[in-house]
Design a protein around this motif. Structure first.
Motif, mmCIF file in Angstrom:
data_model
loop_
_atom_site.group_PDB
_atom_site.id
_atom_site.type_symbol
_atom_site.label_atom_id
_atom_site.label_comp_id
_atom_site.label_asym_id
_atom_site.label_seq_id
_atom_site.Cartn_x
_atom_site.Cartn_y
_atom_site.Cartn_z
ATOM 1 N N ALA A 79 -47.726 -49.450 -19.345
ATOM 2 C CA ALA A 79 -48.080 -48.282 -18.540
ATOM 3 C C ALA A 79 -47.865 -48.513 -17.053
ATOM 4 O O ALA A 79 -47.750 -47.554 -16.280
ATOM 5 C CB ALA A 79 -49.538 -47.900 -18.800
ATOM 6 N N VAL B 127 -50.539 -41.369 -21.353
ATOM 7 C CA VAL B 127 -51.520 -41.358 -22.430
ATOM 8 C C VAL B 127 -51.858 -39.924 -22.800
ATOM 9 O O VAL B 127 -52.172 -39.107 -21.935
ATOM 10 C CB VAL B 127 -52.810 -42.101 -22.018
ATOM 11 C CG1 VAL B 127 -53.795 -42.144 -23.185
ATOM 12 C CG2 VAL B 127 -52.489 -43.518 -21.548
ATOM 13 N N GLY C 4 -44.044 -45.042 -27.266
ATOM 14 C CA GLY C 4 -45.491 -45.162 -27.382
ATOM 15 C C GLY C 4 -45.906 -45.606 -28.764
ATOM 16 O O GLY C 4 -45.136 -45.534 -29.724
ATOM 17 N N ASN D 2 -44.291 -42.321 -21.213
ATOM 18 C CA ASN D 2 -45.014 -43.534 -20.838
ATOM 19 C C ASN D 2 -46.372 -43.237 -20.199
ATOM 20 O O ASN D 2 -46.800 -43.905 -19.267
ATOM 21 C CB ASN D 2 -44.183 -44.394 -19.873
ATOM 22 C CG ASN D 2 -44.612 -45.853 -19.861
ATOM 23 O OD1 ASN D 2 -44.793 -46.467 -20.915
ATOM 24 N ND2 ASN D 2 -44.779 -46.420 -18.685
ATOM 25 N N SER E 156 -51.852 -41.512 -28.077
ATOM 26 C CA SER E 156 -50.576 -42.158 -27.777
ATOM 27 C C SER E 156 -50.748 -43.013 -26.537
ATOM 28 O O SER E 156 -51.219 -42.543 -25.501
ATOM 29 C CB SER E 156 -49.493 -41.105 -27.538
ATOM 30 O OG SER E 156 -48.297 -41.705 -27.081
ATOM 31 N N PRO F 29 -48.734 -46.128 -24.079
ATOM 32 C CA PRO F 29 -47.461 -46.813 -23.820
ATOM 33 C C PRO F 29 -47.390 -48.168 -24.512
ATOM 34 O O PRO F 29 -48.363 -48.931 -24.503
ATOM 35 C CB PRO F 29 -47.452 -46.968 -22.299
ATOM 36 C CG PRO F 29 -48.274 -45.824 -21.802
ATOM 37 C CD PRO F 29 -49.372 -45.671 -22.825
ATOM 38 N N CYS F 30 -46.222 -48.464 -25.092
ATOM 39 C CA CYS F 30 -46.062 -49.713 -25.850
ATOM 40 C C CYS F 30 -44.888 -50.549 -25.370
ATOM 41 O O CYS F 30 -44.946 -51.774 -25.396
ATOM 42 C CB CYS F 30 -45.904 -49.392 -27.333
ATOM 43 S SG CYS F 30 -45.810 -50.827 -28.415
ATOM 44 N N GLN G 48 -48.972 -44.920 -31.618
ATOM 45 C CA GLN G 48 -50.019 -43.981 -31.994
ATOM 46 C C GLN G 48 -51.145 -44.743 -32.689
ATOM 47 O O GLN G 48 -50.917 -45.429 -33.680
ATOM 48 C CB GLN G 48 -49.475 -42.891 -32.926
ATOM 49 C CG GLN G 48 -50.510 -41.854 -33.318
ATOM 50 C CD GLN G 48 -49.929 -40.692 -34.113
ATOM 51 O OE1 GLN G 48 -50.543 -39.648 -34.236
ATOM 52 N NE2 GLN G 48 -48.735 -40.871 -34.667
ATOM 53 N N GLY H 276 -45.837 -40.230 -25.406
ATOM 54 C CA GLY H 276 -45.006 -41.341 -25.848
ATOM 55 C C GLY H 276 -43.644 -41.330 -25.185
ATOM 56 O O GLY H 276 -43.113 -42.382 -24.816
ATOM 57 N N ARG I 24 -49.462 -35.942 -27.979
ATOM 58 C CA ARG I 24 -49.055 -37.326 -28.243
ATOM 59 C C ARG I 24 -47.564 -37.552 -28.061
ATOM 60 O O ARG I 24 -47.144 -38.533 -27.442
ATOM 61 C CB ARG I 24 -49.490 -37.706 -29.660
ATOM 62 C CG ARG I 24 -51.009 -37.754 -29.850
ATOM 63 C CD ARG I 24 -51.387 -37.655 -31.328
ATOM 64 N NE ARG I 24 -51.205 -36.296 -31.839
ATOM 65 C CZ ARG I 24 -51.006 -36.004 -33.120
ATOM 66 N NH1 ARG I 24 -50.914 -36.959 -34.019
ATOM 67 N NH2 ARG I 24 -50.892 -34.738 -33.509
ATOM 68 N N GLU J 204 -53.880 -50.926 -24.117
ATOM 69 C CA GLU J 204 -53.168 -50.569 -22.890
ATOM 70 C C GLU J 204 -53.237 -51.678 -21.852
ATOM 71 O O GLU J 204 -52.233 -52.031 -21.225
ATOM 72 C CB GLU J 204 -53.790 -49.288 -22.338
ATOM 73 C CG GLU J 204 -53.370 -48.906 -20.937
ATOM 74 C CD GLU J 204 -54.272 -47.821 -20.385
ATOM 75 O OE1 GLU J 204 -53.783 -46.689 -20.227
ATOM 76 O OE2 GLU J 204 -55.463 -48.096 -20.111
#
Length: 489
Positions: free
Chosen positions: A471, A195, A444, A193, A431, A433-434, A446, A190, A186, A465
């Motif tokens: 992402a 998963v 990222g 970028n 995790s 991408p955020c 979680q 993060g 994870r 996502e």
């Protein structure tokens, strides 16, 4: 480095590549060669792939192309190039575990996850960097040096699956393997970028193993999309008689359906936790999660409540289990090659050797109570959302972050608590991408599921996502980037 220098095949998802290969629109050899070229072009700057086997890869790709014509696809990963974390044994391919002790080690057999991927048609390109024996969430060792973050070469790629995460971000391979004890699937996801999915213990069995009953360490998939994670799970998840924790069901039975577009999560109960009972979190991480992460979940129709479980016992449970694991696995290396071990590995082994029966009993009781607390918590919620890591990617020269938001971190483990508290609970976690810091560094989110609710968690992660969109930003193309280390990979 411009877009024109990159083969478009390296930018496609594993799912799309698998479809094109099956339909014979492209050959496995073409796809494999494209990724080998990408490794040759970009890996020297990143140091993600530490062993490359081009001749073996192309031979395997040719075999896959021939089999497709004569007998049909071997499995869901037919013809897809992959790389494997250097902690996982690969028959006939150097496997060092990131240690000088094993600098020339070539194992005679594959780890189970590697074997299952090969049987499903995957083509091995090589091995990815990892810290010594996977010790820590920063990928650096005395054998190969540090892996650098494709989004900023002055920053860490995380760890211990940092080589795998960086390889994905730089489009060196569409799928990779990883392992996770304290966040190793994870944290680097993060940071890079991509998963990283920590499955419930036993969903992806590991065998043979001298710690077959251990729920702390798991093998698992890393990819650029949740859909690709599911594709890989079709090859690696399923029962193995040698693993006492192994889930029932045949290989490939675990394959949740994912809608192509972001589905509504209307009414989904989300517990929003930002600091796990008072852990320090960098304000940039908090800002991104509170703005972009929260907004994404709200746009999907989730019902969000500020809440988080009581993680009492997680610290003691994790530290004792980890120390026991290190003493079990690495006592021989500690006895015979102590001077060749890094200080963190030595310390963990010594902690394990000093454990008493009372220590183990107390930790086991804490772990049991913690799991029961989590089961009760997830009666009220469908998913827990929280930081993957407590700070953005840090300078690659640092061994580990010594401070977070003004709070001193005393050991190399301290800054990983947002990940390893979840490991201690034996819960599935992913995790995704955020968003990005003002400097263009990935952050990222979680997402944690109820015990055994891996399929539901993956559906939620896929919806997040798709709606969030972070992402889709490649290194050098992300919003507000102040550096373009690998523009247009």
């Amino acid at each position: 480095m411009t877009n024109a220098s990159a083969n478009p095949l390296t930018h496609l998802s594993a799912t799309e590549l698998a479809r094109l290969i099956r339909r014979r629109v492209v050959s496995s050899r073409e796809v494999t060669q494209a990724h080998l070229d990408q490794i040759e072009r970009l890996n020297p700057a990143i140091n993600a792939v530490v062993t490359v086997v081009p001749e073996l890869a192309l031979t395997s790709a040719d075999r896959a192309d021939t089999a497709l014509i004569s007998t049909g696809p071997l499995g869901p990963l037919h013809g897809l190039p992959v790389v494997h974390k250097d902690l996982l044994d690969t028959a006939g391919i150097r496997t060092t575990y990131g240690s000088t002790i094993y600098a020339d080690h070539v194992p005679p057999m594959n780890a189970l996850i590697v074997e299952r991927m090969a049987r499903a048609g995957a083509v091995t390109l090589g091995k990815t960097n990892t810290p010594e024996f996977g010790t820590g969430s920063h990928t650096v060792n005395r054998l190969f040096g540090a892996t650098r973050n494709p989004y900023d070469l002055t920053r860490s790629a995380g760890g211990s699956s940092g080589g795998s995460a960086a390889a994905l971000a730089a489009r060196l391979a569409p799928l990779t393997t990883g392992t996770d004890m304290g966040g190793s699937l994870r944290n680097p996801a993060g940071f890079c970028n991509v998963v990283g999915f920590r499955p419930s213990p036993g969903l992806v069995p590991a065998s043979p193993s001298s710690t077959a009953w251990c729920t702390l360490a798991v093998d698992g998939p890393m990819a650029r999309t949740v859909q690709d994670i599911v594709l890989m799970l079709r090859a690696v998840a399923g029962h193995d008689a040698r693993s006492p924790l192994s889930w029932p069901g045949a290989i490939g039975d675990f394959a949740p359906d994912l809608a192509p577009d972001a589905p509504s999560l209307a009414g989904m109960r989300v517990a929003w936790g930002t600091n796990l009972g008072g852990l320090p979190v960098d304000r940039q991480v908090t800002d991104i999660l509170s703005k972009q992460g929260l907004a994404t979940l709200e746009s999907l129709g989730c019902h969000i409540t500020d809440d988080e479980p009581d993680f009492s016992g997680a610290e003691e449970s994790f530290r004792v289990q980890r120390a026991w694991y290190y003493a079990t696995w690495f006592e021989e290396e500690y006895r015979d090659h102590r001077d060749e071990l890094g200080p963190e590995t030595r310390w963990n082994v010594e902690c394990g050797l000093a454990l008493t029966g009372r220590d183990l009993a107390t930790a086991e009781a804490a772990r049991s109570l913690l799991f029961q607390c989590m089961a009760a918590f997830f009666q009220r919620y469908d998913v827990l959302a929280l930081p993957v890591s407590q700070l953005p990617p840090f300078p690659v020269e640092e061994a580990w972050p010594s401070e977070i938001d003004g709070v001193r971190q005393e050991t190399y483990l301290d800054w990983m608590r947002s990940a390893y508290f979840i490991s201690a609970c034996s819960l599935p976690a992913i995790s995704v991408p955020c968003g990005f810091t003002p400097q263009g560094l990935p952050v990222g989110i979680q997402l944690v599921g109820a015990p055994g609710a891996d399929a539901q968690l993956l559906r939620i992660a896929h919806a997040f996502e798709t709606a969030n969109g972070s992402a889709r930003h490649l290194p050098g193309s992300q919003p507000n980037a102040s550096t373009s280390a690998l523009r247009g990979v």
